[in-house]
Scaffold this active site. Structure first.
Site: not given
Ligand code: GLY
Length: 312
Positions: A218-220, A166, A196
């Site tokens: 980061g982790h959506g 991202t 996301g």
């Protein structure tokens, strides 16, 4: 107000052989954004341009270089937000355009809506004369390789979370306006239609002149559970510095939902921070004509803008 820009090229694992390209990419983006601010341009223009520059750079998981969904296609999310009036525009699951961040800005400025998705975003892009490009043009050898590997191996969700990528930018201009912009290809081998955090206001980004601006990576799914960008700004509203607020919000995401990521933030007084709970996050900032950048925890290189431009 002295202008400031901060950019990130994604939190996660950055392999050694890719460090140099990624470092150059975030520096280029920060310098581009800063030159707009120095000429009296808006924070909105600076963040949009900085993000578009990383979308065009195949080193990043956004625009060209995006990871692929389960069908081997690029589907992208992006958001932009203006801290002056809380206007924001976003697109999700868009295909076949080079710069989703430009389309997000058009959603903000040319519609009465805040988020267009998939087919609707495509139709809108056509109306706005945004050129359609073949989807394959956004696919790099590396993203194809990763997609194939994930198909072959039984996907390991822990590994999945380590390489999300991202790109994003936050800025304050000489009028004291803040803005944020974020763009991504999302997660490797995601389900078709997965949206996301990067398209969701308060999650992938938020900007408010009364506090500051944030872009996240980061982790959506974890970021969405804790509404990370707005949470960080809430901590600043309660009196925390940008750095402390960033660490507190990231720590909450880690302990509450087990998610890792990174953030960049600029406050309404021009203080900034780039913080991450992953092992690495590429970032760069320019303030007072001084460029600073890093990738690893605790790493911070400094040079003057003229030096940096001379070496380009
Ligand atoms: N933060 C990028 C994504 O999960 O979509």
């Amino acid at each position: 107000m002295k202008p400031v820009i901060v950019v990130h090229g994604g939190a996660g694992r950055i392999f050694k052989d890719r460090e140099e390209g990624i470092r150059s990419g975030v520096i280029r983006a920060a310098l581009k954004g800063y030159s707009i601010l120095k000429q009296g341009g808006s924070a909105l223009d600076a963040t949009e341009e900085a993000v578009a520059s990383m979308e065009d750079d195949p080193h990043f998981n956004a625009g060209c270089g995006s990871v692929l969904n389960e069908n081997g296609e690029v589907e992208m999310d992006a958001i932009i937000m203006d801290g002056k009036n809380l206007a924001s525009g976003a697109v999700s699951a868009v295909t076949c355009i080079a710069n989703p961040i430009n389309l997000a800005r058009l959603v903000m400025e040319k519609t009465e809506h805040m988020l267009l998705t998939d087919r609707g975003a495509k139709l809108f892009a056509k109306v706005m004369d945004v050129p359609e490009i073949p989807g394959e043009k956004l696919i790099t050898e590396r993203s194809l390789e990763r997609w194939k590997k994930k198909l072959e191996a039984d996907s390991n969700p822990v590994e999945f979370k380590k390489e999300p990528g991202t790109v994003g930018a936050v800025a304050i201009d000489n009028e004291g306006n803040v803005a944020c912009a974020t763009s991504t290809g999302g997660l490797s081998n995601k389900l078709v239609g997965r949206v996301g955090d990067s398209a969701c206001i308060g999650c992938g980004g938020y900007a408010d002149n009364q506090v500051g601006a944030v872009s996240t990576t980061g982790h959506g799914e974890s970021i969405m559970k804790v509404v990370l960008a707005r949470l960080l700004l809430y901590h600043m509203e309660q009196g925390m510095s940008p750095e402390k607020a960033a660490d507190t919000a990231l720590n909450y995401m880690k302990t509450r939902v087990g998610g890792l990521g990174g953030v960049i933030v600029v406050s309404s007084s021009g203080d900034w921070a780039a913080r991450f709970s992953t092992n690495q996050m590429s970032w760069a900032t320019v303030k007072d004509d001084q460029l600073q950048y890093g990738i690893h925890t605790g790493e911070l290189y400094t040079s003057s803008v003229s030096e940096a431009l001379g070496s380009k």
